[in-house]
Design a protein around this motif. Sequence first.
Motif, PDB file in Angstrom:
ATOM      1  N   LYS A   1      14.423   5.500  12.478  1.00 34.50           N
ATOM      2  CA  LYS A   1      14.786   6.007  11.153  1.00 34.50           C
ATOM      3  C   LYS A   1      16.226   6.546  11.157  1.00 34.50           C
ATOM      4  O   LYS A   1      16.915   6.493  10.134  1.00 34.50           O
ATOM      5  CB  LYS A   1      13.782   7.078  10.707  1.00 34.50           C
TER       6      LYS A   1
ATOM      7  N   VAL B   1       4.940  12.846   3.581  1.00 27.80           N
ATOM      8  CA  VAL B   1       4.359  12.573   2.258  1.00 27.80           C
ATOM      9  C   VAL B   1       2.843  12.453   2.393  1.00 27.80           C
ATOM     10  O   VAL B   1       2.341  11.699   3.222  1.00 27.80           O
ATOM     11  CB  VAL B   1       4.926  11.251   1.679  1.00 27.80           C
TER      12      VAL B   1
ATOM     13  N   GLN C   1      -2.360   8.832   5.032  1.00 32.38           N
ATOM     14  CA  GLN C   1      -1.568   9.682   5.931  1.00 32.38           C
ATOM     15  C   GLN C   1      -2.431  10.242   7.066  1.00 32.38           C
ATOM     16  O   GLN C   1      -3.485  10.808   6.822  1.00 32.38           O
ATOM     17  CB  GLN C   1      -0.957  10.830   5.124  1.00 32.38           C
TER      18      GLN C   1
ATOM     19  N   ARG D   1       0.839  -1.215   0.000  1.00 32.55           N
ATOM     20  CA  ARG D   1       0.000   0.000   0.000  1.00 32.55           C
ATOM     21  C   ARG D   1       0.876   1.269   0.000  1.00 32.55           C
ATOM     22  O   ARG D   1       2.088   1.216   0.162  1.00 32.55           O
ATOM     23  CB  ARG D   1      -0.932   0.006   1.217  1.00 32.55           C
ATOM     24  N   HIS D   2       0.215   2.375  -0.190  1.00 26.42           N
ATOM     25  CA  HIS D   2       0.792   3.714  -0.057  1.00 26.42           C
ATOM     26  C   HIS D   2       2.118   3.878  -0.818  1.00 26.42           C
ATOM     27  O   HIS D   2       2.202   3.525  -1.980  1.00 26.42           O
ATOM     28  CB  HIS D   2       0.937   4.080   1.436  1.00 26.42           C
ATOM     29  N   ILE D   3       3.123   4.429  -0.131  1.00 29.88           N
ATOM     30  CA  ILE D   3       4.364   4.771  -0.839  1.00 29.88           C
ATOM     31  C   ILE D   3       5.047   3.502  -1.377  1.00 29.88           C
ATOM     32  O   ILE D   3       5.572   3.496  -2.493  1.00 29.88           O
ATOM     33  CB  ILE D   3       5.343   5.544   0.076  1.00 29.88           C
TER      34      ILE D   3
ATOM     35  N   PHE E   1       4.544   2.832  10.784  1.00 32.46           N
ATOM     36  CA  PHE E   1       4.514   4.287  10.630  1.00 32.46           C
ATOM     37  C   PHE E   1       3.094   4.846  10.747  1.00 32.46           C
ATOM     38  O   PHE E   1       2.786   5.565  11.688  1.00 32.46           O
ATOM     39  CB  PHE E   1       5.151   4.730   9.314  1.00 32.46           C
ATOM     40  N   ILE E   2       2.237   4.476   9.782  1.00 30.09           N
ATOM     41  CA  ILE E   2       0.908   5.073   9.744  1.00 30.09           C
ATOM     42  C   ILE E   2       0.124   4.805  11.035  1.00 30.09           C
ATOM     43  O   ILE E   2      -0.586   5.674  11.532  1.00 30.09           O
ATOM     44  CB  ILE E   2       0.127   4.497   8.517  1.00 30.09           C
TER      45      ILE E   2
ATOM     46  N   GLY F   1      10.424  13.633   3.315  1.00 36.58           N
ATOM     47  CA  GLY F   1       9.699  14.487   4.259  1.00 36.58           C
ATOM     48  C   GLY F   1       8.306  13.904   4.440  1.00 36.58           C
ATOM     49  O   GLY F   1       8.020  12.783   4.006  1.00 36.58           O
TER      50      GLY F   1
ATOM     51  N   TYR G   1       9.942   6.035  16.701  1.00 35.03           N
ATOM     52  CA  TYR G   1       9.994   6.065  15.239  1.00 35.03           C
ATOM     53  C   TYR G   1      11.230   6.838  14.753  1.00 35.03           C
ATOM     54  O   TYR G   1      11.985   6.356  13.902  1.00 35.03           O
ATOM     55  CB  TYR G   1       8.716   6.700  14.702  1.00 35.03           C
TER      56      TYR G   1
ATOM     57  N   VAL H   1       5.033 -11.559   4.122  1.00 33.13           N
ATOM     58  CA  VAL H   1       6.319 -11.587   4.842  1.00 33.13           C
ATOM     59  C   VAL H   1       6.259 -10.636   6.026  1.00 33.13           C
ATOM     60  O   VAL H   1       5.838  -9.492   5.879  1.00 33.13           O
ATOM     61  CB  VAL H   1       7.472 -11.122   3.893  1.00 33.13           C
ATOM     62  N   ASP H   2       6.682 -11.124   7.181  1.00 34.62           N
ATOM     63  CA  ASP H   2       6.894 -10.250   8.331  1.00 34.62           C
ATOM     64  C   ASP H   2       8.401  -9.991   8.378  1.00 34.62           C
ATOM     65  O   ASP H   2       9.178 -10.909   8.652  1.00 34.62           O
ATOM     66  CB  ASP H   2       6.409 -10.948   9.612  1.00 34.62           C
ATOM     67  N   VAL H   3       8.796  -8.741   8.113  1.00 36.25           N
ATOM     68  CA  VAL H   3      10.237  -8.455   8.002  1.00 36.25           C
ATOM     69  C   VAL H   3      10.986  -8.611   9.320  1.00 36.25           C
ATOM     70  O   VAL H   3      12.218  -8.661   9.326  1.00 36.25           O
ATOM     71  CB  VAL H   3      10.508  -7.035   7.418  1.00 36.25           C
TER      72      VAL H   3
ATOM     73  N   ASN I   1      11.440  -0.723   2.740  1.00 32.42           N
ATOM     74  CA  ASN I   1      10.431   0.320   2.937  1.00 32.42           C
ATOM     75  C   ASN I   1       9.465  -0.006   4.083  1.00 32.42           C
ATOM     76  O   ASN I   1       8.881   0.901   4.668  1.00 32.42           O
ATOM     77  CB  ASN I   1       9.664   0.478   1.609  1.00 32.42           C
TER      78      ASN I   1
ATOM     79  N   HIS J   1      -0.531  11.073   1.315  1.00 35.31           N
ATOM     80  CA  HIS J   1      -1.211  10.018   0.560  1.00 35.31           C
ATOM     81  C   HIS J   1      -2.487   9.677   1.297  1.00 35.31           C
ATOM     82  O   HIS J   1      -2.710  10.143   2.422  1.00 35.31           O
ATOM     83  CB  HIS J   1      -0.313   8.806   0.310  1.00 35.31           C
TER      84      HIS J   1
ATOM     85  N   ASP K   1       5.057  -8.096   2.156  1.00 38.92           N
ATOM     86  CA  ASP K   1       4.308  -7.298   3.137  1.00 38.92           C
ATOM     87  C   ASP K   1       3.538  -8.232   4.068  1.00 38.92           C
ATOM     88  O   ASP K   1       3.208  -9.348   3.672  1.00 38.92           O
ATOM     89  CB  ASP K   1       3.317  -6.374   2.385  1.00 38.92           C
TER      90      ASP K   1
HETATM   91  N1  LIG Z   1       4.366   8.901   4.727  1.00 36.48           N
HETATM   92  C1  LIG Z   1       5.312   9.713   5.149  1.00 36.48           C
HETATM   93  O1  LIG Z   1       5.080  10.890   5.400  1.00 36.48           O
HETATM   94  C2  LIG Z   1       6.727   9.195   5.326  1.00 36.48           C
HETATM   95  C3  LIG Z   1       7.752  10.126   5.551  1.00 36.48           C
HETATM   96  C4  LIG Z   1       9.052   9.681   5.688  1.00 36.48           C
HETATM   97  C5  LIG Z   1       9.323   8.321   5.622  1.00 36.48           C
HETATM   98  N2  LIG Z   1       8.314   7.440   5.418  1.00 36.48           N
HETATM   99  C6  LIG Z   1       8.656   6.022   5.353  1.00 36.48           C
HETATM  100  O2  LIG Z   1       8.190   5.520   4.112  1.00 36.48           O
HETATM  101  C7  LIG Z   1       7.808   4.147   4.272  1.00 36.48           C
HETATM  102  C8  LIG Z   1       6.382   3.953   3.785  1.00 36.48           C
HETATM  103  O3  LIG Z   1       5.523   4.793   4.499  1.00 36.48           O
HETATM  104  P1  LIG Z   1       3.951   4.880   4.254  1.00 36.48           P
HETATM  105  O4  LIG Z   1       3.548   6.264   4.523  1.00 36.48           O
HETATM  106  O5  LIG Z   1       3.600   4.247   2.960  1.00 36.48           O
HETATM  107  O6  LIG Z   1       3.470   4.002   5.505  1.00 36.48           O
HETATM  108  P2  LIG Z   1       2.542   2.702   5.646  1.00 36.48           P
HETATM  109  O7  LIG Z   1       2.430   2.466   7.117  1.00 36.48           O
HETATM  110  O8  LIG Z   1       1.322   2.819   4.865  1.00 36.48           O
HETATM  111  O9  LIG Z   1       3.430   1.595   4.949  1.00 36.48           O
HETATM  112  C9  LIG Z   1       4.198   0.674   5.594  1.00 36.48           C
HETATM  113  C10 LIG Z   1       4.031  -0.671   4.922  1.00 36.48           C
HETATM  114  O10 LIG Z   1       4.829  -1.594   5.654  1.00 36.48           O
HETATM  115  C11 LIG Z   1       4.047  -2.742   5.924  1.00 36.48           C
HETATM  116  N3  LIG Z   1       4.527  -3.399   7.150  1.00 36.48           N
HETATM  117  C12 LIG Z   1       4.357  -2.991   8.427  1.00 36.48           C
HETATM  118  N4  LIG Z   1       4.906  -3.891   9.260  1.00 36.48           N
HETATM  119  C13 LIG Z   1       5.427  -4.870   8.483  1.00 36.48           C
HETATM  120  C14 LIG Z   1       6.120  -6.074   8.767  1.00 36.48           C
HETATM  121  N5  LIG Z   1       6.381  -6.462  10.030  1.00 36.48           N
HETATM  122  N6  LIG Z   1       6.517  -6.847   7.738  1.00 36.48           N
HETATM  123  C15 LIG Z   1       6.242  -6.489   6.449  1.00 36.48           C
HETATM  124  N7  LIG Z   1       5.582  -5.366   6.123  1.00 36.48           N
HETATM  125  C16 LIG Z   1       5.185  -4.570   7.133  1.00 36.48           C
HETATM  126  C17 LIG Z   1       2.632  -2.231   6.075  1.00 36.48           C
HETATM  127  O11 LIG Z   1       1.694  -3.283   5.946  1.00 36.48           O
HETATM  128  C18 LIG Z   1       2.575  -1.192   4.969  1.00 36.48           C
HETATM  129  O12 LIG Z   1       2.224  -1.777   3.742  1.00 36.48           O
HETATM  130  C19 LIG Z   1       8.030   3.807   5.734  1.00 36.48           C
HETATM  131  O13 LIG Z   1       9.309   3.250   5.908  1.00 36.48           O
HETATM  132  C20 LIG Z   1       7.977   5.160   6.412  1.00 36.48           C
HETATM  133  O14 LIG Z   1       8.691   5.166   7.617  1.00 36.48           O
HETATM  134  C21 LIG Z   1       7.024   7.835   5.271  1.00 36.48           C
END
Ligand SMILES: NC(=O)c1ccc[n+]([C@@H]2O[C@H](COP(=O)([O-])OP(=O)(O)OC[C@H]3O[C@@H](n4cnc5c(N)ncnc54)[C@H](O)[C@@H]3O)[C@@H](O)[C@H]2O)c1
Length: 247
Positions: free
Chosen positions: A159, A188, A193, A15-17, A91-92, A186, A155, A59-61, A87, A190, A36
Amino acid sequence: MRLAGKVAIVTGGARHIGAAYCRRLAEEGAAVVIADILDGEAVANEIRARGGKALALKVDVSNEADTNRMAAEAVKAFGRIDILVNNAAIFINIERHPFYEISGEEWDKVSAVNIKGPFLCAKAVFAQMKEQKSGKIINISSSTAYWGTPNFLHYVASKAALIGMTRSLAREVGEFGICVNAIAPGLVEHEGQNAPAELTELQLKARSIKRLQTPDDLMGTLVFLCSSDSDFMTGQSIVVDGGSVFH
Ligand SMILES: NC(=O)c1ccc[n+]([C@@H]2O[C@H](COP(=O)([O-])OP(=O)(O)OC[C@H]3O[C@@H](n4cnc5c(N)ncnc54)[C@H](O)[C@@H]3O)[C@@H](O)[C@H]2O)c1
Protein backbone atom coordinates in the motif's frame (compact mmCIF):
# COMPACT_ATOMS: atom_id res chain seq x y z
CA MET A 1 -25.06 13.23 -11.46
CA ARG A 2 -21.53 14.63 -11.36
CA LEU A 3 -20.19 11.86 -13.61
CA ALA A 4 -22.87 11.73 -16.30
CA GLY A 5 -21.48 10.33 -19.56
CA LYS A 6 -18.27 9.08 -17.93
CA VAL A 7 -17.02 5.51 -18.06
CA ALA A 8 -15.37 4.05 -14.97
CA ILE A 9 -13.49 0.81 -14.41
CA VAL A 10 -13.44 -0.37 -10.79
CA THR A 11 -11.13 -3.30 -10.11
CA GLY A 12 -12.16 -5.56 -7.26
CA GLY A 13 -15.70 -4.21 -7.66
CA ALA A 14 -17.56 -7.47 -7.03
CA ARG A 15 -17.85 -7.08 -3.25
CA HIS A 16 -17.40 -4.90 -0.17
CA ILE A 17 -15.86 -1.45 -0.62
CA GLY A 18 -15.27 -1.96 -4.37
CA ALA A 19 -18.96 -2.78 -4.90
CA ALA A 20 -19.89 0.37 -2.94
CA TYR A 21 -17.62 2.42 -5.26
CA CYS A 22 -19.40 0.88 -8.29
CA ARG A 23 -22.87 1.70 -6.93
CA ARG A 24 -21.92 5.28 -6.10
CA LEU A 25 -20.20 5.98 -9.43
CA ALA A 26 -23.30 4.61 -11.20
CA GLU A 27 -25.54 6.85 -9.05
CA GLU A 28 -23.43 9.79 -10.22
CA GLY A 29 -24.19 8.83 -13.84
CA ALA A 30 -21.09 6.84 -14.85
CA ALA A 31 -21.23 3.57 -16.79
CA VAL A 32 -19.30 1.12 -14.63
CA VAL A 33 -17.06 -1.80 -15.57
CA ILE A 34 -16.70 -4.18 -12.64
CA ALA A 35 -13.40 -6.03 -13.04
CA ASP A 36 -12.77 -8.79 -10.53
CA ILE A 37 -11.59 -12.38 -10.24
CA LEU A 38 -14.98 -12.93 -8.56
CA ASP A 39 -18.26 -12.74 -10.44
CA GLY A 40 -19.44 -9.10 -10.46
CA GLU A 41 -22.73 -9.85 -12.21
CA ALA A 42 -24.84 -9.30 -9.04
CA VAL A 43 -23.48 -5.76 -8.64
CA ALA A 44 -23.91 -5.11 -12.38
CA ASN A 45 -27.53 -6.32 -12.25
CA GLU A 46 -28.23 -4.09 -9.25
CA ILE A 47 -26.91 -1.05 -11.16
CA ARG A 48 -28.89 -1.95 -14.30
CA ALA A 49 -32.05 -2.47 -12.23
CA ARG A 50 -31.71 1.15 -11.05
CA GLY A 51 -31.41 2.36 -14.64
CA GLY A 52 -27.61 2.56 -14.75
CA LYS A 53 -25.09 1.03 -17.13
CA ALA A 54 -22.73 -1.72 -15.98
CA LEU A 55 -20.59 -4.53 -17.32
CA ALA A 56 -19.04 -7.29 -15.20
CA LEU A 57 -15.74 -8.78 -16.39
CA LYS A 58 -13.68 -11.62 -14.95
CA VAL A 59 -10.21 -10.09 -14.66
CA ASP A 60 -7.08 -11.03 -12.76
CA VAL A 61 -5.31 -7.68 -12.35
CA SER A 62 -1.93 -9.37 -12.04
CA ASN A 63 -2.27 -10.80 -15.57
CA GLU A 64 -1.39 -8.42 -18.42
CA ALA A 65 -3.51 -10.21 -21.03
CA ASP A 66 -6.50 -9.84 -18.68
CA THR A 67 -5.93 -6.13 -17.99
CA ASN A 68 -5.54 -5.39 -21.72
CA ARG A 69 -8.78 -7.29 -22.40
CA MET A 70 -10.46 -5.30 -19.59
CA ALA A 71 -9.59 -1.98 -21.28
CA ALA A 72 -10.58 -3.26 -24.73
CA GLU A 73 -13.95 -4.59 -23.48
CA ALA A 74 -14.67 -1.32 -21.66
CA VAL A 75 -14.10 0.67 -24.87
CA LYS A 76 -16.10 -1.85 -26.90
CA ALA A 77 -19.06 -1.63 -24.50
CA PHE A 78 -19.08 2.08 -23.64
CA GLY A 79 -16.78 3.82 -26.17
CA ARG A 80 -14.30 5.43 -23.76
CA ILE A 81 -12.53 5.17 -20.39
CA ASP A 82 -12.56 8.20 -18.08
CA ILE A 83 -11.89 6.70 -14.66
CA LEU A 84 -9.84 3.80 -13.32
CA VAL A 85 -10.24 2.93 -9.64
CA ASN A 86 -7.41 0.59 -8.69
CA ASN A 87 -9.20 -1.04 -5.76
CA ALA A 88 -8.50 -4.78 -6.22
CA ALA A 89 -6.12 -6.14 -3.62
CA ILE A 90 -5.34 -9.13 -1.53
CA PHE A 91 -6.63 -7.84 1.80
CA ILE A 92 -9.52 -9.62 3.51
CA ASN A 93 -8.03 -13.08 3.09
CA ILE A 94 -4.53 -12.08 4.01
CA GLU A 95 -2.84 -13.88 6.88
CA ARG A 96 -1.32 -11.69 9.55
CA HIS A 97 2.15 -12.82 10.71
CA PRO A 98 5.28 -11.28 12.18
CA PHE A 99 7.49 -10.34 9.20
CA TYR A 100 9.91 -13.24 9.77
CA GLU A 101 7.08 -15.72 9.27
CA ILE A 102 5.93 -14.28 5.94
CA SER A 103 7.17 -16.58 3.17
CA GLY A 104 8.77 -15.22 0.03
CA GLU A 105 5.97 -16.86 -1.92
CA GLU A 106 3.26 -15.04 0.08
CA TRP A 107 5.14 -11.75 -0.33
CA ASP A 108 5.24 -12.24 -4.13
CA LYS A 109 1.53 -13.11 -4.26
CA VAL A 110 0.52 -9.92 -2.42
CA SER A 111 2.91 -7.77 -4.49
CA ALA A 112 1.65 -9.26 -7.78
CA VAL A 113 -1.95 -8.22 -7.09
CA ASN A 114 -1.49 -5.11 -4.91
CA ILE A 115 1.42 -3.45 -6.76
CA LYS A 116 1.79 -5.01 -10.22
CA GLY A 117 -2.03 -5.05 -10.60
CA PRO A 118 -2.52 -1.25 -10.40
CA PHE A 119 0.53 -0.77 -12.66
CA LEU A 120 -0.87 -3.14 -15.32
CA CYS A 121 -4.34 -1.56 -15.11
CA ALA A 122 -2.92 1.95 -15.51
CA LYS A 123 -0.85 0.73 -18.46
CA ALA A 124 -3.92 -0.88 -20.03
CA VAL A 125 -6.11 2.27 -19.92
CA PHE A 126 -3.34 4.75 -20.78
CA ALA A 127 -3.64 4.70 -24.61
CA GLN A 128 -7.37 5.41 -24.45
CA MET A 129 -7.04 8.18 -21.84
CA LYS A 130 -4.16 9.73 -23.78
CA GLU A 131 -6.26 9.78 -26.95
CA GLN A 132 -9.13 11.42 -25.01
CA LYS A 133 -6.62 13.87 -23.45
CA SER A 134 -8.23 13.25 -20.07
CA GLY A 135 -8.51 10.64 -17.38
CA LYS A 136 -8.61 10.01 -13.66
CA ILE A 137 -6.69 7.19 -12.03
CA ILE A 138 -7.43 6.61 -8.35
CA ASN A 139 -5.22 4.19 -6.47
CA ILE A 140 -6.65 2.73 -3.26
CA SER A 141 -3.83 2.76 -0.73
CA SER A 142 -4.34 2.48 3.04
CA SER A 143 -3.65 4.48 6.17
CA THR A 144 -1.64 1.42 7.31
CA ALA A 145 1.13 2.76 5.06
CA TYR A 146 1.35 5.91 7.24
CA TRP A 147 0.64 4.13 10.53
CA GLY A 148 3.08 1.26 9.94
CA THR A 149 0.72 -1.47 11.14
CA PRO A 150 2.71 -4.47 12.44
CA ASN A 151 2.33 -8.15 11.43
CA PHE A 152 1.24 -7.18 7.97
CA LEU A 153 4.48 -6.18 6.27
CA HIS A 154 3.70 -7.52 2.78
CA TYR A 155 0.36 -5.67 2.72
CA VAL A 156 1.62 -2.43 4.29
CA ALA A 157 4.60 -2.31 1.92
CA SER A 158 2.28 -2.88 -1.05
CA LYS A 159 0.00 0.00 0.00
CA ALA A 160 3.02 2.30 0.57
CA ALA A 161 4.21 1.39 -2.95
CA LEU A 162 0.96 2.83 -4.34
CA ILE A 163 1.77 6.23 -2.82
CA GLY A 164 5.09 6.26 -4.71
CA MET A 165 3.40 4.97 -7.86
CA THR A 166 0.78 7.73 -7.61
CA ARG A 167 3.44 10.43 -7.42
CA SER A 168 5.67 9.06 -10.15
CA LEU A 169 2.86 8.21 -12.58
CA ALA A 170 1.27 11.64 -12.04
CA ARG A 171 4.45 13.27 -13.40
CA GLU A 172 4.49 10.99 -16.46
CA VAL A 173 0.86 11.44 -17.54
CA GLY A 174 0.01 15.01 -16.48
CA GLU A 175 0.84 16.39 -19.94
CA PHE A 176 -1.90 14.16 -21.38
CA GLY A 177 -4.59 15.54 -19.06
CA ILE A 178 -4.55 12.48 -16.83
CA CYS A 179 -4.68 12.93 -13.03
CA VAL A 180 -3.43 10.23 -10.68
CA ASN A 181 -4.35 10.40 -7.00
CA ALA A 182 -4.65 7.97 -4.11
CA ILE A 183 -7.12 7.46 -1.27
CA ALA A 184 -5.81 5.95 1.94
CA PRO A 185 -8.76 4.66 4.00
CA GLY A 186 -8.54 3.71 7.66
CA LEU A 187 -9.94 0.41 8.89
CA VAL A 188 -13.37 0.15 7.23
CA GLU A 189 -16.14 -1.87 8.80
CA HIS A 190 -18.10 -4.01 6.38
CA GLU A 191 -19.64 -7.47 6.45
CA GLY A 192 -16.46 -9.21 5.28
CA GLN A 193 -14.04 -7.36 7.56
CA ASN A 194 -11.98 -9.76 9.64
CA ALA A 195 -9.59 -7.43 11.42
CA PRO A 196 -8.67 -8.51 14.95
CA ALA A 197 -10.80 -6.79 17.65
CA GLU A 198 -7.63 -5.24 19.17
CA LEU A 199 -6.87 -3.53 15.86
CA THR A 200 -10.38 -2.05 15.61
CA GLU A 201 -10.08 -0.82 19.20
CA LEU A 202 -6.64 0.67 18.57
CA GLN A 203 -7.93 2.49 15.48
CA LEU A 204 -10.92 3.85 17.39
CA LYS A 205 -8.66 5.18 20.14
CA ALA A 206 -6.29 6.80 17.62
CA ARG A 207 -9.06 8.46 15.62
CA SER A 208 -10.02 12.10 16.13
CA ILE A 209 -13.59 11.19 15.12
CA LYS A 210 -14.48 8.38 17.52
CA ARG A 211 -16.61 6.04 15.47
CA LEU A 212 -16.27 3.11 13.10
CA GLN A 213 -15.53 3.92 9.47
CA THR A 214 -17.95 2.71 6.79
CA PRO A 215 -17.58 2.49 2.98
CA ASP A 216 -19.86 5.57 2.73
CA ASP A 217 -17.16 7.65 4.41
CA LEU A 218 -14.98 7.21 1.29
CA MET A 219 -17.51 8.18 -1.34
CA GLY A 220 -17.22 11.98 -1.20
CA THR A 221 -13.46 11.81 -1.75
CA LEU A 222 -13.86 9.22 -4.50
CA VAL A 223 -16.41 11.27 -6.45
CA PHE A 224 -14.32 14.44 -5.97
CA LEU A 225 -11.22 12.72 -7.40
CA CYS A 226 -13.25 11.26 -10.31
CA SER A 227 -14.89 14.59 -11.18
CA SER A 228 -13.65 17.77 -12.85
CA ASP A 229 -13.61 19.44 -9.40
CA SER A 230 -10.14 17.90 -8.91
CA ASP A 231 -8.74 18.65 -12.38
CA PHE A 232 -5.70 20.59 -11.05
CA MET A 233 -4.84 18.01 -8.42
CA THR A 234 -2.52 15.10 -9.12
CA GLY A 235 0.09 12.97 -7.39
CA GLN A 236 -1.71 13.40 -4.06
CA SER A 237 -2.67 10.83 -1.45
CA ILE A 238 -5.68 11.69 0.72
CA VAL A 239 -6.06 9.92 4.04
CA VAL A 240 -9.73 9.33 4.91
CA ASP A 241 -9.60 7.71 8.33
CA GLY A 242 -11.41 9.96 10.80
CA GLY A 243 -8.19 11.80 11.64
CA SER A 244 -5.95 8.99 12.81
CA VAL A 245 -2.75 9.57 10.86
CA PHE A 246 -1.68 12.95 9.49
CA HIS A 247 0.76 13.69 6.70
N1 LIG B 1 -11.41 -2.75 4.53
C1 LIG B 1 -10.50 -1.96 5.05
O1 LIG B 1 -10.43 -1.76 6.26
C2 LIG B 1 -9.50 -1.26 4.14
C3 LIG B 1 -8.70 -0.25 4.70
C4 LIG B 1 -7.81 0.43 3.89
C5 LIG B 1 -7.70 0.08 2.55
N2 LIG B 1 -8.48 -0.91 2.04
C6 LIG B 1 -8.33 -1.23 0.62
O2 LIG B 1 -9.60 -1.09 0.01
C7 LIG B 1 -9.71 -2.04 -1.06
C8 LIG B 1 -10.96 -2.88 -0.88
O3 LIG B 1 -10.91 -3.54 0.36
P1 LIG B 1 -12.05 -4.50 0.91
O4 LIG B 1 -12.08 -4.35 2.37
O5 LIG B 1 -13.30 -4.31 0.13
O6 LIG B 1 -11.35 -5.90 0.59
P2 LIG B 1 -11.80 -7.20 -0.23
O7 LIG B 1 -10.70 -8.19 -0.04
O8 LIG B 1 -13.16 -7.60 0.09
O9 LIG B 1 -11.82 -6.65 -1.71
C9 LIG B 1 -10.85 -6.84 -2.65
C10 LIG B 1 -11.49 -7.16 -3.98
O10 LIG B 1 -10.43 -7.38 -4.90
C11 LIG B 1 -10.69 -8.58 -5.60
N3 LIG B 1 -9.43 -9.18 -6.05
C12 LIG B 1 -8.51 -9.83 -5.30
N4 LIG B 1 -7.52 -10.27 -6.09
C13 LIG B 1 -7.83 -9.89 -7.35
C14 LIG B 1 -7.18 -10.05 -8.61
N5 LIG B 1 -6.02 -10.72 -8.72
N6 LIG B 1 -7.77 -9.53 -9.70
C15 LIG B 1 -8.96 -8.87 -9.61
N7 LIG B 1 -9.61 -8.69 -8.45
C16 LIG B 1 -9.05 -9.19 -7.34
C17 LIG B 1 -11.42 -9.46 -4.62
O11 LIG B 1 -12.10 -10.51 -5.29
C18 LIG B 1 -12.34 -8.45 -3.94
O12 LIG B 1 -13.53 -8.28 -4.66
C19 LIG B 1 -8.41 -2.82 -1.07
O13 LIG B 1 -7.50 -2.24 -1.97
C20 LIG B 1 -7.90 -2.66 0.34
O14 LIG B 1 -6.50 -2.81 0.41
C21 LIG B 1 -9.37 -1.59 2.80
